[in-house]
Design an enzyme around this catalytic site. Structure first.
Site, PDB file in Angstrom:
ATOM      1  N   CYS A 112      -6.008 -24.285  -2.015  1.00 55.50           N
ATOM      2  CA  CYS A 112      -4.566 -24.277  -1.777  1.00 55.50           C
ATOM      3  C   CYS A 112      -3.809 -24.970  -2.916  1.00 55.50           C
ATOM      4  O   CYS A 112      -3.774 -24.478  -4.032  1.00 55.50           O
ATOM      5  CB  CYS A 112      -4.280 -24.889  -0.405  1.00 55.50           C
ATOM      6  N   HIS A 113      -3.191 -26.132  -2.668  1.00 55.51           N
ATOM      7  CA  HIS A 113      -2.446 -26.860  -3.692  1.00 55.51           C
ATOM      8  C   HIS A 113      -3.330 -27.832  -4.483  1.00 55.51           C
ATOM      9  O   HIS A 113      -2.860 -28.438  -5.449  1.00 55.51           O
ATOM     10  CB  HIS A 113      -1.284 -27.627  -3.052  1.00 55.51           C
TER      11      HIS A 113
END
Length: 189
Positions: A112-113
């Protein structure tokens, strides 16, 4: 695949790390027989989040960044969460710890991030990876190729886009850690 005898660091940023992106990889490593050490900024308990806003579960922090070194582990998992990834990339200790896994050619998994931390560590040049789609330009500006796939493995670096990709992400991170240090990512300088 078995991770018997393998030790894996899983990072957590209090009130920032995305719950399933922390708990599912941790569970996959433990179910494969690996030992998980939860690493964070300070000792105590850290609470995760769901969808960046809602409270998640609480987890005991096993070690702080000042207590550990990459030498102690066979692999690293960096969960996402917008706030969590931002907190981690803002910490010199966390970034040094992450970079050391690349220097030692050990498997690293980021979802994800979490690739924000890899950008900060300066280890993405020449690599292919995926992430949450809004990181595409950041990753390309760091000299890497971004692709929209469920899971990407690039020389021991395992990346995925979001919680929907967790089954594939967990399977690949267990596979890469089981293969050992020789499969790990090479440092890109």
């Amino acid at each position: 695949m078995t991770l018997e005898g393998k030790s894996v660091a899983v990072l957590i940023a209090p009130r920032g790390t995305e719950e399933p992106e922390f708990s599912k990889p941790k569970q996959a490593i433990e179910e494969a027989g690996g030992k998980v050490t939860v690493v964070s900024f300070e000792a105590g308990v850290a609470r995760t989040v769901n969808s960046d806003l809602d409270e998640g579960d609480s987890y005991t922090i096993d070690k702080t960044f000042s207590d550990v070194k990459a030498d102690d582990f066979d692999g690293l998992v960096v969960p996402g969460g917008t706030v969590g990834a931002d907190k981690l990339r803002g910490s010199a200790e966390a970034i040094d710890f992450i970079r050391a896994f690349f220097d030692q050619k050990k498997p690293v998994a980021a979802i994800c991030h979490a690739p924000w931390t890899l950008i900060e560590a300066g280890v993405l040049k020449g690599r292919t990876l995926t992430s949450y789609p809004t990181l595409k330009v950041d990753i390309e500006n760091a000299g890497a190729t971004w692709t929209d796939e469920e899971v990407v493995v690039d020389n021991g670096l395992v990346t995925s886009r979001d919680p929907d990709d967790l089954p594939a992400f967990c399977a690949k991170l267990v596979e890469q850690i089981a293969e050992g240090a020789g499969a790990g990512p090479a440092a890109a300088n």
